[in-house]
Design an enzyme around this catalytic site. Structure first.
Site, PDB file in Angstrom:
ATOM      1  N   LYS A 104       0.821  -1.214   0.000  1.00 63.16           N
ATOM      2  CA  LYS A 104       0.000   0.000   0.000  1.00 63.16           C
ATOM      3  C   LYS A 104       0.864   1.277   0.000  1.00 63.16           C
ATOM      4  O   LYS A 104       2.072   1.208   0.239  1.00 63.16           O
ATOM      5  CB  LYS A 104      -0.944  -0.041   1.217  1.00 63.16           C
ATOM      6  CG  LYS A 104      -1.990  -1.182   1.159  1.00 63.16           C
ATOM      7  CD  LYS A 104      -2.974  -1.091   2.326  1.00 63.16           C
ATOM      8  CE  LYS A 104      -4.024  -2.186   2.272  1.00 63.16           C
ATOM      9  NZ  LYS A 104      -5.006  -2.074   3.399  1.00 63.16           N
ATOM     10  N   TYR A 145     -12.410  -2.403  -3.673  1.00 64.35           N
ATOM     11  CA  TYR A 145     -12.897  -2.558  -2.300  1.00 64.35           C
ATOM     12  C   TYR A 145     -14.434  -2.487  -2.225  1.00 64.35           C
ATOM     13  O   TYR A 145     -14.975  -2.158  -1.166  1.00 64.35           O
ATOM     14  CB  TYR A 145     -12.267  -1.508  -1.386  1.00 64.35           C
ATOM     15  CG  TYR A 145     -10.873  -1.881  -0.895  1.00 64.35           C
ATOM     16  CD1 TYR A 145     -10.669  -3.006  -0.096  1.00 64.35           C
ATOM     17  CD2 TYR A 145      -9.758  -1.113  -1.195  1.00 64.35           C
ATOM     18  CE1 TYR A 145      -9.404  -3.354   0.374  1.00 64.35           C
ATOM     19  CE2 TYR A 145      -8.484  -1.450  -0.735  1.00 64.35           C
ATOM     20  CZ  TYR A 145      -8.324  -2.570   0.046  1.00 64.35           C
ATOM     21  OH  TYR A 145      -7.070  -2.910   0.520  1.00 64.35           O
ATOM     22  N   ASN A 202      -2.041   0.370   6.759  1.00 64.43           N
ATOM     23  CA  ASN A 202      -1.534  -0.895   7.313  1.00 64.43           C
ATOM     24  C   ASN A 202      -0.666  -1.695   6.339  1.00 64.43           C
ATOM     25  O   ASN A 202      -0.598  -2.924   6.418  1.00 64.43           O
ATOM     26  CB  ASN A 202      -2.683  -1.727   7.908  1.00 64.43           C
ATOM     27  CG  ASN A 202      -3.710  -2.152   6.871  1.00 64.43           C
ATOM     28  OD1 ASN A 202      -3.579  -1.831   5.691  1.00 64.43           O
ATOM     29  ND2 ASN A 202      -4.707  -2.907   7.307  1.00 64.43           N
ATOM     30  N   HIS A 262      -2.084  -5.414   1.507  1.00 60.75           N
ATOM     31  CA  HIS A 262      -3.334  -6.145   1.286  1.00 60.75           C
ATOM     32  C   HIS A 262      -2.991  -7.561   0.861  1.00 60.75           C
ATOM     33  O   HIS A 262      -2.000  -7.771   0.161  1.00 60.75           O
ATOM     34  CB  HIS A 262      -4.161  -5.489   0.169  1.00 60.75           C
ATOM     35  CG  HIS A 262      -5.258  -6.393  -0.358  1.00 60.75           C
ATOM     36  ND1 HIS A 262      -6.491  -6.464   0.247  1.00 60.75           N
ATOM     37  CD2 HIS A 262      -5.267  -7.296  -1.381  1.00 60.75           C
ATOM     38  CE1 HIS A 262      -7.225  -7.376  -0.408  1.00 60.75           C
ATOM     39  NE2 HIS A 262      -6.507  -7.884  -1.397  1.00 60.75           N
ATOM     40  N   GLU A 284      -9.234 -10.990  -7.848  1.00 60.58           N
ATOM     41  CA  GLU A 284      -8.325  -9.853  -7.636  1.00 60.58           C
ATOM     42  C   GLU A 284      -7.165  -9.887  -8.628  1.00 60.58           C
ATOM     43  O   GLU A 284      -6.708  -8.840  -9.094  1.00 60.58           O
ATOM     44  CB  GLU A 284      -7.816  -9.856  -6.190  1.00 60.58           C
ATOM     45  CG  GLU A 284      -8.935  -9.571  -5.185  1.00 60.58           C
ATOM     46  CD  GLU A 284      -8.470  -9.578  -3.736  1.00 60.58           C
ATOM     47  OE1 GLU A 284      -9.310  -9.379  -2.846  1.00 60.58           O
ATOM     48  OE2 GLU A 284      -7.259  -9.790  -3.480  1.00 60.58           O
TER      49      GLU A 284
HETATM   50  P1  ADP Z   1      -7.648  -7.061   5.600  1.00 61.85           P
HETATM   51  O1  ADP Z   1      -6.912  -6.001   4.801  1.00 61.85           O
HETATM   52  O2  ADP Z   1      -6.831  -7.533   6.760  1.00 61.85           O
HETATM   53  O3  ADP Z   1      -8.174  -8.188   4.748  1.00 61.85           O
HETATM   54  P2  ADP Z   1     -10.392  -6.050   5.694  1.00 61.85           P
HETATM   55  O4  ADP Z   1     -10.607  -6.783   4.394  1.00 61.85           O
HETATM   56  O5  ADP Z   1     -11.345  -6.306   6.801  1.00 61.85           O
HETATM   57  O6  ADP Z   1      -8.903  -6.321   6.257  1.00 61.85           O
HETATM   58  O7  ADP Z   1     -10.403  -4.488   5.421  1.00 61.85           O
HETATM   59  C1  ADP Z   1      -9.811  -3.945   4.276  1.00 61.85           C
HETATM   60  C2  ADP Z   1      -9.015  -2.718   4.675  1.00 61.85           C
HETATM   61  O8  ADP Z   1      -9.910  -1.725   5.160  1.00 61.85           O
HETATM   62  C3  ADP Z   1      -8.018  -2.954   5.817  1.00 61.85           C
HETATM   63  O9  ADP Z   1      -6.769  -3.455   5.398  1.00 61.85           O
HETATM   64  C4  ADP Z   1      -7.878  -1.557   6.395  1.00 61.85           C
HETATM   65  O10 ADP Z   1      -6.978  -0.778   5.613  1.00 61.85           O
HETATM   66  C5  ADP Z   1      -9.284  -1.015   6.226  1.00 61.85           C
HETATM   67  N1  ADP Z   1     -10.061  -1.226   7.453  1.00 61.85           N
HETATM   68  C6  ADP Z   1     -10.627  -2.355   7.895  1.00 61.85           C
HETATM   69  N2  ADP Z   1     -11.257  -2.202   9.054  1.00 61.85           N
HETATM   70  C7  ADP Z   1     -11.076  -0.890   9.383  1.00 61.85           C
HETATM   71  C8  ADP Z   1     -11.478  -0.084  10.480  1.00 61.85           C
HETATM   72  N3  ADP Z   1     -12.217  -0.583  11.487  1.00 61.85           N
HETATM   73  N4  ADP Z   1     -11.107   1.213  10.474  1.00 61.85           N
HETATM   74  C9  ADP Z   1     -10.395   1.730   9.467  1.00 61.85           C
HETATM   75  N5  ADP Z   1      -9.956   1.011   8.391  1.00 61.85           N
HETATM   76  C10 ADP Z   1     -10.306  -0.284   8.354  1.00 61.85           C
HETATM   77 MG    MG Z   2      -9.596  -8.183   3.232  1.00 60.68          MG
END
Ligand code: ADP
Ligand code: MG
Length: 137
Positions: free
Chosen positions: A9, A49, A112, A115, A126
């Site tokens: 990212k 997304y 974070n 992905h 994807e």
């Molecule tokens: P992952 O990336 O671990 O698969 P998710 O698919 O649940 O997680 O969410 C996609 C992305 O959305 C996350 O990587 C993060 O950047 C963002 N995200 C998820 N939950 C939150 C939250 N509660 N607050 C802010 N950003 C979030």
């Molecule tokens: Mg995810």
């Protein structure tokens, strides 16, 4: 053999840790099938997304994903989806295990670092979203 999609990212790209993250993939026997650095459009990020469209964090997520270039890669190996998710660590870096990519390189749940596809089925979609057949070698 399984394939999965990785996105490094904008925060991690800006930090200059592309190589360090890709090294972790190769160290865990995930082969780089394809990789490229690209700038996502707003429409790209919204459709990638789309599953999160109704979540309160959707707008911030899209804005963050287009805030700078990303590196998208296709990784291949045994149990690639799970191996990659283990390497990434928990979505919230505060909860990510020591030694995971998110624990080591991510600031917070919004930025974070990486992905990773969460299932073989989603990985297929994807990968198709980002790569043409001729790029998958
Ligand atoms: P992952 O990336 O671990 O698969 P998710 O698919 O649940 O997680 O969410 C996609 C992305 O959305 C996350 O990587 C993060 O950047 C963002 N995200 C998820 N939950 C939150 C939250 N509660 N607050 C802010 N950003 C979030
Ligand atoms: Mg995810």
């Amino acid at each position: 053999m399984e394939q999965t999609l990785s996105i490094i990212k904008p925060d991690a790209v800006a930090k200059g840790v592309i190589g360090k993250i890709i090294d972790r993939f190769e160290s865990e026997q995930l082969r780089i099938v394809a990789t490229k650095k690209i700038q996502l459009s707003k429409q790209d990020a919204q459709s990638f997304y789309a599953v999160h469209a109704e979540r309160p964090f959707f707008k911030d997520l899209v804005d963050f994903m287009i805030s700078g270039p990303v590196v998208v890669s296709v990784l291949e190996g045994e149990n690639a989806v799970l191996v990659h998710r283990d390497l990434m660590g928990a979505t919230d870096p505060k909860e990510a295990e020591i030694g995971t990519i998110r624990a080591d390189f991510a600031e917070n749940i919004d930025a974070n670092a990486v992905h990773g596809s969460d299932s073989v089925e989603n990985a297929k979609n994807e990968i198709r979203f980002f790569f043409a057949d001729r790029e998958l070698t």
